[in-house]
Scaffold this motif. Structure first.
Motif, PDB file in Angstrom:
ATOM      1  N   ASP A 293       0.787  -1.222   0.000  1.00  0.00           N
ATOM      2  CA  ASP A 293       0.000   0.000   0.000  1.00  0.00           C
ATOM      3  C   ASP A 293       0.822   1.276   0.000  1.00  0.00           C
ATOM      4  OD1 ASP A 293      -2.267  -1.420  -0.248  1.00  0.00           O
ATOM      5  OD2 ASP A 293      -2.635  -1.586   1.910  1.00  0.00           O
ATOM      6  N   LYS A 294       1.774   1.347   0.912  1.00  0.00           N
ATOM      7  CA  LYS A 294       2.524   2.602   0.982  1.00  0.00           C
ATOM      8  C   LYS A 294       3.962   2.375   0.564  1.00  0.00           C
ATOM      9  CE  LYS A 294      -0.299   4.815   4.392  1.00  0.00           C
ATOM     10  NZ  LYS A 294      -0.676   4.429   5.748  1.00  0.00           N
ATOM     11  N   MET A 295       4.268   2.799  -0.627  1.00  0.00           N
ATOM     12  CA  MET A 295       5.644   2.662  -1.103  1.00  0.00           C
ATOM     13  C   MET A 295       6.127   4.061  -1.455  1.00  0.00           C
ATOM     14  SD  MET A 295       8.315   0.880  -2.040  1.00  0.00           S
ATOM     15  CE  MET A 295       7.798  -0.823  -1.902  1.00  0.00           C
ATOM     16  N   ASP A 296       7.023   4.604  -0.591  1.00  0.00           N
ATOM     17  CA  ASP A 296       7.559   5.913  -0.963  1.00  0.00           C
ATOM     18  C   ASP A 296       8.915   5.734  -1.638  1.00  0.00           C
ATOM     19  OD1 ASP A 296       9.578   5.676   1.012  1.00  0.00           O
ATOM     20  OD2 ASP A 296       8.099   6.296   2.524  1.00  0.00           O
ATOM     21  N   LYS A 297       9.383   6.809  -2.167  1.00  0.00           N
ATOM     22  CA  LYS A 297      10.603   6.745  -2.965  1.00  0.00           C
ATOM     23  C   LYS A 297      11.790   6.242  -2.136  1.00  0.00           C
ATOM     24  CE  LYS A 297      12.150   8.731  -7.010  1.00  0.00           C
ATOM     25  NZ  LYS A 297      11.702   9.468  -8.168  1.00  0.00           N
ATOM     26  N   LYS A 298      11.852   6.711  -0.880  1.00  0.00           N
ATOM     27  CA  LYS A 298      13.001   6.360  -0.046  1.00  0.00           C
ATOM     28  C   LYS A 298      13.033   4.843   0.233  1.00  0.00           C
ATOM     29  CE  LYS A 298      15.235   7.676   4.197  1.00  0.00           C
ATOM     30  NZ  LYS A 298      14.656   7.186   5.452  1.00  0.00           N
ATOM     31  N   THR A 299      11.861   4.318   0.609  1.00  0.00           N
ATOM     32  CA  THR A 299      11.785   2.880   0.871  1.00  0.00           C
ATOM     33  C   THR A 299      12.150   2.109  -0.383  1.00  0.00           C
ATOM     34  OG1 THR A 299       9.776   3.568   1.979  1.00  0.00           O
ATOM     35  CG2 THR A 299      10.326   1.245   2.096  1.00  0.00           C
ATOM     36  N   MET A 300      11.590   2.576  -1.511  1.00  0.00           N
ATOM     37  CA  MET A 300      11.838   1.899  -2.769  1.00  0.00           C
ATOM     38  C   MET A 300      13.338   1.872  -3.067  1.00  0.00           C
ATOM     39  SD  MET A 300      10.267   2.719  -6.511  1.00  0.00           S
ATOM     40  CE  MET A 300      11.482   3.847  -7.151  1.00  0.00           C
ATOM     41  N   ASN A 301      13.979   3.036  -2.860  1.00  0.00           N
ATOM     42  CA  ASN A 301      15.418   3.109  -3.137  1.00  0.00           C
ATOM     43  C   ASN A 301      16.222   2.162  -2.248  1.00  0.00           C
ATOM     44  OD1 ASN A 301      14.924   4.893  -5.157  1.00  0.00           O
ATOM     45  ND2 ASN A 301      15.587   6.726  -4.032  1.00  0.00           N
ATOM     46  N   ASN A 302      15.782   2.022  -0.999  1.00  0.00           N
ATOM     47  CA  ASN A 302      16.477   1.092  -0.104  1.00  0.00           C
ATOM     48  C   ASN A 302      16.451  -0.328  -0.658  1.00  0.00           C
ATOM     49  OD1 ASN A 302      17.208   2.983   1.723  1.00  0.00           O
ATOM     50  ND2 ASN A 302      15.443   2.655   3.071  1.00  0.00           N
ATOM     51  N   PHE A 303      15.285  -0.713  -1.158  1.00  0.00           N
ATOM     52  CA  PHE A 303      15.182  -2.052  -1.748  1.00  0.00           C
ATOM     53  C   PHE A 303      16.038  -2.162  -2.992  1.00  0.00           C
ATOM     54  CE2 PHE A 303      10.915  -2.140   0.474  1.00  0.00           C
ATOM     55  CZ  PHE A 303      11.335  -3.041   1.429  1.00  0.00           C
ATOM     56  N   LEU A 304      16.055  -1.083  -3.785  1.00  0.00           N
ATOM     57  CA  LEU A 304      16.832  -1.111  -5.026  1.00  0.00           C
ATOM     58  C   LEU A 304      18.319  -1.289  -4.737  1.00  0.00           C
ATOM     59  CD1 LEU A 304      14.940   1.599  -7.080  1.00  0.00           C
ATOM     60  CD2 LEU A 304      15.085  -0.853  -7.576  1.00  0.00           C
ATOM     61  N   VAL A 305      18.798  -0.616  -3.693  1.00  0.00           N
ATOM     62  CA  VAL A 305      20.212  -0.728  -3.328  1.00  0.00           C
ATOM     63  C   VAL A 305      20.558  -2.161  -2.928  1.00  0.00           C
ATOM     64  CG1 VAL A 305      21.883  -0.024  -1.573  1.00  0.00           C
ATOM     65  CG2 VAL A 305      20.496   1.708  -2.736  1.00  0.00           C
ATOM     66  N   VAL A 331      12.399  -4.253 -12.748  1.00  0.00           N
ATOM     67  CA  VAL A 331      12.892  -3.587 -11.536  1.00  0.00           C
ATOM     68  C   VAL A 331      11.898  -3.828 -10.393  1.00  0.00           C
ATOM     69  CG1 VAL A 331      13.601  -1.384 -10.542  1.00  0.00           C
ATOM     70  CG2 VAL A 331      14.044  -1.867 -12.973  1.00  0.00           C
ATOM     71  N   VAL A 332      10.615  -3.785 -10.744  1.00  0.00           N
ATOM     72  CA  VAL A 332       9.588  -4.063  -9.735  1.00  0.00           C
ATOM     73  C   VAL A 332       9.783  -5.480  -9.181  1.00  0.00           C
ATOM     74  CG1 VAL A 332       7.101  -4.279  -9.307  1.00  0.00           C
ATOM     75  CG2 VAL A 332       7.949  -2.534 -10.894  1.00  0.00           C
ATOM     76  N   ASP A 333      10.059  -6.410 -10.086  1.00  0.00           N
ATOM     77  CA  ASP A 333      10.317  -7.797  -9.690  1.00  0.00           C
ATOM     78  C   ASP A 333      11.448  -7.847  -8.659  1.00  0.00           C
ATOM     79  OD1 ASP A 333      10.160 -10.907 -10.798  1.00  0.00           O
ATOM     80  OD2 ASP A 333      12.181 -10.316 -10.222  1.00  0.00           O
ATOM     81  N   ASP A 334      12.520  -7.093  -8.925  1.00  0.00           N
ATOM     82  CA  ASP A 334      13.648  -7.052  -7.985  1.00  0.00           C
ATOM     83  C   ASP A 334      13.223  -6.504  -6.629  1.00  0.00           C
ATOM     84  OD1 ASP A 334      15.611  -8.237  -9.410  1.00  0.00           O
ATOM     85  OD2 ASP A 334      16.698  -6.413  -9.944  1.00  0.00           O
ATOM     86  N   ILE A 335      12.395  -5.491  -6.666  1.00  0.00           N
ATOM     87  CA  ILE A 335      11.923  -4.909  -5.399  1.00  0.00           C
ATOM     88  C   ILE A 335      11.128  -5.958  -4.617  1.00  0.00           C
ATOM     89  CG2 ILE A 335      10.416  -3.138  -4.377  1.00  0.00           C
ATOM     90  CD1 ILE A 335      11.283  -1.355  -6.799  1.00  0.00           C
ATOM     91  N   GLY A 336      10.342  -6.749  -5.345  1.00  0.00           N
ATOM     92  CA  GLY A 336       9.587  -7.830  -4.708  1.00  0.00           C
ATOM     93  C   GLY A 336      10.506  -8.801  -3.993  1.00  0.00           C
ATOM     94  N   ARG A 337      11.626  -9.125  -4.633  1.00  0.00           N
ATOM     95  CA  ARG A 337      12.574 -10.064  -4.028  1.00  0.00           C
ATOM     96  C   ARG A 337      13.239  -9.457  -2.787  1.00  0.00           C
ATOM     97  NH1 ARG A 337      14.555 -14.031  -8.558  1.00  0.00           N
ATOM     98  NH2 ARG A 337      13.131 -13.443 -10.214  1.00  0.00           N
ATOM     99  N   ALA A 338      13.497  -8.149  -2.859  1.00  0.00           N
ATOM    100  CA  ALA A 338      14.116  -7.482  -1.710  1.00  0.00           C
ATOM    101  C   ALA A 338      13.123  -7.353  -0.560  1.00  0.00           C
ATOM    102  CB  ALA A 338      14.640  -6.117  -2.134  1.00  0.00           C
ATOM    103  N   TYR A 339      11.869  -7.072  -0.912  1.00  0.00           N
ATOM    104  CA  TYR A 339      10.808  -6.924   0.091  1.00  0.00           C
ATOM    105  C   TYR A 339      10.499  -8.280   0.716  1.00  0.00           C
ATOM    106  CZ  TYR A 339       6.260  -5.336   1.908  1.00  0.00           C
ATOM    107  OH  TYR A 339       5.200  -5.015   2.714  1.00  0.00           O
TER     108      TYR A 339
END
Lengths: 552, 519
Positions: A293-305, A331-339
């Motif tokens: 539900d709540k995905m902000d840019k900062k959280t997203m970037n943390n997962f991306l890193v 990239v979304v797929d990668d975020i899923g794996r990090a999350y």
């Protein structure tokens, strides 16, 4: 799925941290990989096939370091430009037109690292390089080569050098016919008038891609200090991808990367490019796909890193070894794996629709119920079978064009798709001949036959067949006819039984089944010479009709 | 069981037998079943032949009223010919009296007038000559002296004795000469016979008085006559031993895999899914290209997929153009595409479909108006060698939902709901890679007996590139699950060949237990 063999010690050394087997299993599961097996000192890991960059100890350890926040992703850069040039000749057009390369300096390798270099080469050849067709890798001690290098194509008999593992000079043709590696990959140069070669300014042949390096200038050892790495191929994108994956690995090994200039007829490039392409992925898109539900840019970037992306000036940069990213969804797929998927709580957004199954299937269900009422057992036989059972043993041989033939099946005996069900029922009976009688079997399932017109896209179409057999001391034609007549009557069909002969059945005890003047199948007592071939010692009466004519 | 219950269950035969056993003092003496058989001439309304006695004894044993022990015994049984002799006399006697009746001098050819069959005539002539009673001269028979009946007496006596016994047999014949003669003439037969020795049990001894006074005026079998003639009125019914075991029975049944397949179908229909189906033979185009599987994907290899070596046709040229564009450049999806030339020619090759996802894409291509839910259970083919866990064909449970607002969590939600209904409730999702879904998830179920996670299916959201040629503007969640894997879990099988194919055991089909649809 590709497997990576990695020493336990090596992994700990590269991670700077020890993981026990259980922790590694769990980590790999969340990342989307599998711990295939564990021995005393080694892991076998199933690598996800879209990530060829993980097919080395260095690549895998790099990804895990980022994923576990042991280290932040670093940006790979060319350390120095070299004055090496590879000139690409036009004669390669239509053969193997693309090349990339780089030099590695300042590397003192161990025996184990030497093995790893060769191992990675093989793993990439098998996967990303599509068996060396799309791309092939060559590694050389650079001090044996005098640049500039010419990448060109020669007539096979004009190619003369000592290939790796040989004792004397061989021609291009000799290599493909006599050298073991040559023979293995000869199909890649089949029907080519010229074979690709790399030649240096001393006119020494360095290699004949994608087959083999020269023994003189293309053998690396633990004493090699500087390396020349090249990748040639039929597909530019693959060549560039492999170059980037290898360059990053050599960098991780501790080498310095020096770029090489590639001169094509009309353009000049430098490899490796270590190109960090930026990609635009909005947090809303991530929420939309993953349902977070709540995905902000900062959280997203943390997962991306965690997944190795570089965040620079608010931009997402894709590492050059990530050859699998072609769309923001990746990239979304990668975020899923990090999350982690474990945190994606299952839910069911209500979607109102009405369920439905085919009327024909309901009809077939009813037929099955009727047959079970008559004390028949349902069988579930295979679609793949052999001409021996379908035709030879039943004495029945239709035109060879009307059924689907299969070649090169790994399963022994399989060479066609079943044309009718009866032979498969007889096989079931044959296997079960020691069971108590009477044995009554039926099946309502598909067979494949050539369509009556060739207008169908797929030429061959499924037919729904209804077949049953009855076997026992006192079973005769009459028993089978009673079952068929009653079943069809209950379904609302009036059938006519018209005398005819069929090679599977006893002459005079066999008939066509006719509905509305259409012949839909046959019924009869199976001929003892057929039973004998199936190893059946009890009388069998049988029937098979095509329901497609009636209900489909 | 109480004594009263046992008494109520006794049939007339059983009661009669018990009474005799008490009479014969079977509590102290050895009694065999032979002794209990009623002689033919004995009047009784109960059937007490050999079979009847044996059956009744078994029932009594089941009720704990007698103890039986089996032995094999040699017996001499009178034959049909033997019985005839007892009634009509020996052939030589019969011939002699006929000769005497016609007077002196009979032509040999006239013997047929004596009512003897051919073999009897031969025996009779031989015996009479041997005894010197007749002579044959120039085709004439002449009586020489009168018949002395004593020579045949021992034989006739023994035969008579055997015939008069209740069973038509004796345990031994003391006179060896007579025994041999009887066997030679085919008048008796030597047989091995099972003899039951009967002992009364403490229970029957205890119930002795009760049994002796049982009224036999009860209804045994309820027949049509009993009902029509109201015979049952005012009478009691013999009780049955309803608790005793009965023989096994077999009937017709659905195949175990059909049961699972039907269950899957019901669950999807219940959840609002429509069924899809299609032919086993399909074009590479629909099996691979239509869903953005790159043309260099390893799964396309002849090593893994069955190619027919025949080309089909693609009529929708516009679709071919769109697919080519998205493969090569990504089209307008924001994707880079696969970035190498897409070849239409290879897509016309016919194959046996390697998954049923081709059905989903045919449905998408035919046009849908979301929200929609589709499913299919279909056979798919992969070029694999056969072993315990692999067959070159199996069934895929395919499904997709196209609707606004669907996410990975909904994908997990629907899959969890499905498996929950199948009785499998411990699931875990693992990220994975499929060329046409992103993100993708493998589905793992926890196997309680194996104590580990096993893969049961694959799923994901269709990629923007795979949906692009079909103008689908809503998310599509999709899955492919393994039917046989599910069935093997439910039936606790460890070899797929036991489940499907001609190798399936008919005894298993007759006797498999209905699964609880629980792992």
């Amino acid at each position: 799925m590709p497997i990576l063999d990695i020493k336990k010690d090596k992994l700990s050394e590269l991670l700077g941290k020890k993981l026990n087997d259980k922790q590694l299993w769990e980590l790999l599961f969340q990342f989307g990989m599998e711990l295939d097996s564990v021995s005393d000192d080694e892991y076998k890991i199933e690598i996800t096939p879209d990530r060829p960059d993980l097919l080395s100890s260095y690549g895998l350890a790099r990804a895990i370091r980022y994923y576990l926040d042991i280290e932040n992703p670093k940006q790979y850069k060319v350390d120095e430009k070299s004055d090496w040039v590879i000139k690409v000749d036009q004669s390669l057009r239509g053969i193997r037109p693309y090349i990339g390369g780089f030099l590695v300096k300042g590397l003192k390798i161990t025996e184990e690292q030497l093995k790893e270099m060769i191992y990675v080469q093989e793993k990439l050849h098998d996967t990303l390089c599509r068996g060396r067709e799309a791309a092939a890798i060559g590694i050389y001690p650079s001090n044996k080569i005098k640049p500039p290098i010419i990448f060109t194509a020669y007539i096979p008999k004009m190619i003369k050098f000592i290939p790796l593992g040989a004792l004397k000079e061989m021609t291009g043709d000799d290599i493909l016919t006599k050298h073991p590696t040559g023979r293995e990959y000869a199909h890649l140069l089949k029907n080519k008038e010229r074979y690709p070669v790399l030649v240096d300014s001393k006119n020494d042949v360095l290699s004949m891609p994608p087959i083999i390096n020269s023994e003189t200038s293309g053998r690396i050892t633990v004493d090699t200090k500087e390396f020349f790495v090249e990748v040639t191929g039929t597909r530019k994108i693959t060549v560039m991808n492999v170059i980037n994956i290898l360059a990053c690995m050599f960098k991780d090994m501790g080498g310095k990367i020096m770029s090489v200039k590639i001169e094509y007829e009309k353009e000049t490039t430098t490899t490796p490019d270590f190109n960090y392409e930026s990609i635009d992925v909005k947090p809303e898109y991530v929420s939309e796909i993953l349902g977070i539900d709540k995905m902000d840019k900062k959280t997203m970037n943390n997962f991306l890193v965690k997944m190795g992306y570089i965040i620079k000036q608010n931009k997402i940069l894709i590492p050059p070894y990530r050859v699998d990213i072609i769309h923001p969804i990746d990239v979304v797929d990668d975020i899923g794996r990090a999350y982690t998927y474990d945190r994606l709580e299952p839910r069911m957004s209500p979607v109102f629709t009405i369920g439905n199954i085919f009327n024909q299937e309901i009809m077939i269900d009813r037929m099955r119920e009727i047959m079970i009422g008559f004390e028949f057992l349902e069988t579930f036989t295979l679609g793949l079978t052999s001409k021996i059972y379908q035709f030879d043993m039943t004495n029945y041989m239709p035109d060879s064009k009307v059924y689907v033939r299969i070649s090169k099946a790994k399963a022994t005996e399989v060479n066609m798709v079943r044309y009718w069900l009866l032979p498969e029922l007889l096989r079931s009976l044959s296997i079960n001949r020691e069971r108590s009688y009477p044995i009554k079997l039926f099946e309502i399932s598909d067979v494949v036959r050539r369509g009556s017109t060739d207008r169908n896209e797929n030429i061959f179409v499924n037919h729904k067949m209804f077949s049953f057999i009855m076997s026992g001391e006192s079973i005769t034609f009459t028993d089978t006819k009673r079952i068929l007549t009653k079943t069809m009557k209950l379904l609302g069909y009036h059938i006519e039984i018209k005398r005819m002969n069929h090679p599977t059945f006893i002459p005079g005890r066999c008939a066509n089944v006719v509905v509305d003047d259409k012949e839909i199948g046959f019924i009869g007592e199976v001929h003892p010479n057929v039973l004998e071939k199936f190893g059946i010692q009890m009388p069998v009466s049988a029937c098979e009709i095509d329901l497609s004519v009636l209900i489909i | 069981m109480e004594d009263k219950d046992i008494i109520n269950m006794l049939s007339r035969n059983e009661i009669e037998l018990l009474k005799r056993l008490f009479l014969y003092q079977a509590d102290s003496k050895v009694v065999t079943n032979e002794q209990l058989i009623r002689k033919e001439n004995e009047k009784d309304n109960v059937k007490m032949n050999e079979v009847g006695v044996k059956r009744a004894l078994m029932y009594l044993e089941n009720k704990g009223l007698v103890e039986l022990s089996k032995q094999n015994q040699v017996v001499y049984v009178i034959t049909e010919r033997g019985r005839k002799i007892v009634k009509q006399g020996l052939p030589e006697e019969r011939l002699f009296s006929w000769l005497r009746s016609v007077g002196k001098g009979v032509r040999v050819s006239e013997i047929s007038k004596a009512s003897l069959d051919k073999s009897e005539t031969n025996i009779a002539l031989g015996e009479l000559k041997k005894l010197g009673l007749i002579t044959v001269d120039k085709g004439f028979l002449t009586i020489k002296k009168s018949y002395d009946y004593s020579h045949a007496l021992p034989i006739k006596k023994v035969l008579q004795k055997i015939m008069m016994s209740s069973t038509g047999q004796v345990n031994d014949i003391k006179d060896d000469k007579v025994k041999k003669e009887l066997i030679k003439r085919g008048l008796i037969e030597k047989k091995e016979k099972e003899i039951l020795t009967i002992k009364l049990t403490p229970l029957s001894k205890k119930m002795k008085n009760a049994i002796k006074t049982i009224s036999t005026n009860f209804i045994d079998r309820v027949t049509r006559d009993v009902i029509i003639n109201k015979e049952w009125k005012g009478k009691s019914f013999r009780a049955y031993d309803v608790e005793s075991p009965v023989p096994d029975i077999d009937g017709g049944r659905k195949h175990p895999l059909r049961l699972v397949s039907e269950n899957v179908r019901d669950v999807f229909r219940e959840m609002g899914f429509q069924e899809m189906k299609g032919d086993w033979v399909d074009l590479v185009f629909w099996n691979m290209d239509a869903m953005f599987i790159p043309q260099d994907h390893p799964a396309r290899d002849v090593q893994d997929t069955f190619y027919l070596g025949i080309k089909g046709k693609i009529y929708n040229k516009e679709l071919v153009r769109k697919v080519k564009e998205v493969h090569e450049t990504g089209g307008t999806t924001g994707s880079k595409g696969w970035r190498f030339l897409w070849d239409e020619n290879v897509t016309k090759e016919l194959i046996l479909r390697s998954h049923t996802t081709c059905l989903s894409f045919r449905v998408l291509a035919a046009g849908i108006s979301p929200p929609v839910k589709y499913f299919s259970i279909g056979r798919v083919f992969r070029n694999e060698a056969i072993d315990k866990f692999h067959l070159p064909e199996f069934h895929q449970i395919e499904g997709f939902i196209a609707a606004d607002g669907l996410t990975m969590r909904d994908l997990f939600g629907y899959i969890r709901e499905f498996y929950d209904k199948m009785g499998i409730n411990k699931l875990r999702f693992k990220p994975t890679y499929n060329p046409y879904t992103e993100p993708s998830a493998e589905i793992f179920a926890y196997h309680n007996t194996l104590n580990k996670w096993i893969e049961v299916g694959n799923s994901g959201m269709f990629r923007p590139e795979s949906l692009a040629p079909y103008n689908i503007n809503v998310p599509v969640i999709a899955w492919g699950l393994a039917l046989e894997r599910l069935a093997m879990l439910m039936y606790n099988l460890n070899d797929i060949r036991k489940l499907i194919g001609h190798t399936c055991d008919v005894n298993w089909l007759r006797n498999y237990k209905i699964p609880e649809f629980k792992l």
